[in-house]
Motif scaffolding. Structure first.
Motif, mmCIF file in Angstrom:
data_model
loop_
_atom_site.group_PDB
_atom_site.id
_atom_site.type_symbol
_atom_site.label_atom_id
_atom_site.label_comp_id
_atom_site.label_asym_id
_atom_site.label_seq_id
_atom_site.Cartn_x
_atom_site.Cartn_y
_atom_site.Cartn_z
ATOM 1 N N TYR A 45 0.838 -1.212 0.000
ATOM 2 C CA TYR A 45 0.000 0.000 0.000
ATOM 3 C C TYR A 45 0.862 1.248 0.000
ATOM 4 O O TYR A 45 2.049 1.223 0.299
ATOM 5 N N GLY A 47 1.111 5.111 1.683
ATOM 6 C CA GLY A 47 0.661 5.860 2.836
ATOM 7 C C GLY A 47 0.451 7.327 2.511
ATOM 8 O O GLY A 47 0.554 7.774 1.371
ATOM 9 N N LEU A 53 -3.170 5.601 8.384
ATOM 10 C CA LEU A 53 -4.320 5.005 7.715
ATOM 11 C C LEU A 53 -4.983 3.995 8.648
ATOM 12 O O LEU A 53 -4.330 3.420 9.519
ATOM 13 N N TYR A 54 -6.265 3.724 8.432
ATOM 14 C CA TYR A 54 -6.942 2.788 9.325
ATOM 15 C C TYR A 54 -6.392 1.362 9.239
ATOM 16 O O TYR A 54 -6.338 0.669 10.261
ATOM 17 N N GLU A 94 -7.093 4.085 -1.320
ATOM 18 C CA GLU A 94 -8.133 4.896 -0.689
ATOM 19 C C GLU A 94 -8.397 6.115 -1.554
ATOM 20 O O GLU A 94 -7.452 6.765 -2.015
ATOM 21 N N TYR A 116 -13.857 5.114 4.603
ATOM 22 C CA TYR A 116 -12.753 5.522 5.469
ATOM 23 C C TYR A 116 -12.755 7.010 5.786
ATOM 24 O O TYR A 116 -11.944 7.474 6.595
ATOM 25 N N ILE A 232 -12.115 2.608 0.941
ATOM 26 C CA ILE A 232 -10.966 1.747 0.693
ATOM 27 C C ILE A 232 -11.376 0.718 -0.352
ATOM 28 O O ILE A 232 -12.447 0.113 -0.250
ATOM 29 N N THR A 253 -9.574 -3.789 9.684
ATOM 30 C CA THR A 253 -9.655 -2.348 9.469
ATOM 31 C C THR A 253 -10.962 -1.793 10.011
ATOM 32 O O THR A 253 -10.988 -0.698 10.596
#
Length: 348
Positions: A45, A47, A53-54, A94, A116, A232, A253
């Motif tokens: 992923y 950031g 982030l969750y 996201e 999110y 997300i 999450t």
């Protein structure tokens, strides 16, 4: 991996259920699936600098194990994050729901699995002008230049729907010039007269509220009310290749979002600041210090049809009839979310 996704940073001017833990090792081989570029045991992923982030929060709380998260760098663009996930350079992304809708309508094989972000009474994006300027109403913005984070994305949608709600004609709305400005320099661009107004969100919004030279015309919360605007996504091929991993990622999450929704804000801020300091990415803790709420209005990030449907009128106005006409359920699934209710959460 794409060269654009090698480690970089764009710094621009409670525990998992015993049953699931027991079942995961058998389904988490290190090898990739021929169906997908990802792996069952970890998710790559991008950031956001200074932001937890969750999924990162879920990992820190111990919910994500035994799945691992692999950070490949930072982004400042939801659209770029979507593209990276779609092409297989990352495994989740996201972005603004409108951007997700547009991508799926164009044939992208992705699906939103959790809300999110959005707007609530404590956290919302807003339109700012210089207090010394004569701009005070929607009509005053006709023909003006407005700074947004990304063109054809959330902020532009917000402004145009705000102007529509205030009775401006199509021609009047189209007279406005949108300029892409990185949020870290947007406030200064406004103060120095490079633009007539800017849309600011997150920490940049909170900092601008304290500037006596700026005035907030309106907010997303004032326009939309409490609602989810961002989600997300996972790639469909990842979900098909590794359904248990996709479920575990989403469940973990969702639990992290619920934790942040129900934990006193001071405690959340302290935890976020500690995480940012300890991950050694050379980033500021300012966003965490200004954190006020999740802005996710449903418990655990449960997605509602209106979280996507509210933006279809904007696409219809822009002439994108396909995105405007697809059923809202085309864009998301709640099948992996342990929260199976659209219960609205009031921020603490």
């Amino acid at each position: 991996m794409s060269s654009s996704l090698k480690r970089r940073s764009f710094m621009l001017g409670a525990t998992t259920s015993v049953g699931l833990l027991a079942s995961l090792p058998a389904i988490l081989p290190a090898a990739a699936s021929p169906k997908d570029s990802g792996r069952a045991d970890r998710l790559r992923y991008q950031g956001l600098a200074g932001i937890v982030l969750y999924p990162e929060l879920a990992d820190a709380l111990g919910y994500m194990a035994p799945l691992k998260l692999e950070w490949v760098g930072n982004t400042i663009s939801g659209q770029q994050d979507l593209q990276a996930t779609t092409t297989g350079d990352t495994d989740f992304g996201e972005a603004f729901n409108g951007a997700i809708m547009k991508l799926i309508a164009a044939g992208a094989p992705v699906k939103a699995v959790l809300a999110y972000g959005g707007a609530d009474k404590l956290t919302s994006g807003g339109i700012f002008v210089r207090k010394a300027s004569p701009l005070r109403t929607a009509r005053d913005l006709i023909g003006k230049t407005i700074g947004v984070n990304t063109l054809m994305a959330e902020h532009e949608c917000f402004i145009e729907q705000y102007l529509q709600a205030n009775g401006l004609t199509d021609a009047e709305i189209r007279s406005i010039i949108f300029v892409a400005i990185p949020p870290v320099v947007a406030e200064q661009a406004l103060l120095h007269g490079r633009v007539d107004a800017v849309v600011l969100s997150n920490v940049f919004h909170e900092v601008a509220l304290q500037n006596n030279d700026l005035l907030e015309l309106t907010t997303e919360y004032a326009l939309y009310g409490a609602g989810n605007t961002d989600s997300i996504i996972l790639r469909n091929s990842y979900i098909e290749a590794w359904p248990q991993s996709a479920r575990h990622f989403t469940e973990a999450t969702a639990r992290a979002i619920s934790w942040a929704q129900t934990t006193p804000p001071d405690d959340v801020r302290k935890f976020l600041i500690s995480l940012i300091k300890n991950r050694n990415r050379g980033e500021s803790t300012l966003p965490a210090r200004y954190w006020r709420s999740t802005s996710v209005v449903t418990r655990g990030g449960y997605i509602r049809p209106e979280d996507f449907a509210r933006f279809q009128a904007w696409y219809a106005w822009r002439g994108d009839t396909r995105t405007a006409s697809l059923p809202a359920g085309t864009f998301y699934t709640n099948v992996f979310n342990p929260e199976q209710s659209a219960q609205v959460v009031t921020p603490l």
